[in-house]
Scaffold this active site. Structure first.
Site, mmCIF file in Angstrom:
data_model
loop_
_atom_site.group_PDB
_atom_site.id
_atom_site.type_symbol
_atom_site.label_atom_id
_atom_site.label_comp_id
_atom_site.label_asym_id
_atom_site.label_seq_id
_atom_site.Cartn_x
_atom_site.Cartn_y
_atom_site.Cartn_z
ATOM 1 N NE ARG A 143 -2.647 -1.234 3.324
ATOM 2 C CZ ARG A 143 -2.900 -2.351 4.011
ATOM 3 N NH1 ARG A 143 -3.713 -3.260 3.521
ATOM 4 N NH2 ARG A 143 -2.350 -2.558 5.174
ATOM 5 C CD GLU B 285 0.292 -11.512 17.828
ATOM 6 O OE1 GLU B 285 -0.360 -11.662 18.865
ATOM 7 O OE2 GLU B 285 -0.230 -11.410 16.687
#
Lengths: 170, 170
Positions: free
Chosen positions: B58, B95
């Protein structure tokens, strides 16, 4: 401007026997990149289209730059699982197996004239799937636009029935 | 223009408990997308920078549109294995585990002032790795620019020492 002189050719990428046309050297040359977008803007006046859709990832670069220049909306066509809302999807063939692309179902309304952009026309499979996405939502494929066409790979045959424009042909 | 009203919020994407800020509704609104690029163009006059680098995918949309508007070069920072020539790479934490981004080693010359753009500042890990890439090649990070900042996630702390600009904050 001689745009081809700004494109670098890299042998054996992504695998042996393939001569890769590397547009990153065009992109980092501000005059060359602007020249590409200016030429596309001449071909596609804002009143000739309702939106521009780019195919992830290099299609985003040219599609978004053209859309912003023309004050038009930009629609991302993405790999599976990337778009957060309801999508339509279409498959295309790879050398071994298939791959999928997706578009938000509410990105295109019936009758919208959508320009599809990708950087490279090779076999044409990805762009054919992108046309399906636009047509599934009732849109009209105004044209399939590429920066580079590899004519030997006969992508135009896979896109028979569509209008095709490529800025540079090898 | 109220840009936030063009951004859609989608609960539980990509996983439960996350409220995803969906910029695809901003992008498909031509006036809103142009407004974003115009505001960035005001902030970053062409003579204040030497190049604009966008982070896949993006970041390509906003970075390339801004670069084309300003007549500047665009540098793609990509996921591993996508760039065909010699690259530098940097890792960032997820994560669970790590991920890597790459940039062509010849994309940035020593002393070049490079604006880094991504759509979203969350934890800041990807952008910190992007800064490393520019600095490894001798470039100067002029600023880290985001369309959206999620202030709760404290990405600014991960980017301590860098100048940060975000157009919209949640």
């Amino acid at each position: 401007m001689d745009l081809k002189s700004t494109i670098r050719s890299i042998p054996d990428f992504p695998k042996p026997g393939i001569l890769f046309r590397d547009i990153s050297t065009l992109l980092k040359d501000g005059a060359a990149f602007s020249c590409v977008i200016d030429r596309l803007a001449q071909r596609y006046p804002a009143d000739s289209l309702d939106a521009i859709a780019g195919i992830e990832s290099r299609g985003f670069i040219f599609g978004a730059a053209l859309a912003a220049k023309q004050g038009m909306g930009f629609i991302p066509i993405r790999k599976p699982g990337k778009l957060p809302a309801k999508t339509v999807s279409a498959q295309y063939s790879l050398e071994y197996g298939t791959d999928t692309i997706e578009m938000h179902v509410d990105a295109v309304s019936p009758g919208m004239r959508v320009l599809l952009i990708d950087d490279l026309l090779a076999t044409g499979g990805t762009m054919r799937a992108a046309c399906e996405l636009v047509e599934k939502t009732g849109g009209i494929v105004a044209e399939c636009c590429f920066i580079i066409e590899l004519a030997d790979l006969k992508g135009r045959e896979a896109l028979a029935g569509k209008t095709i424009f490529s800025l540079l042909t090898y």
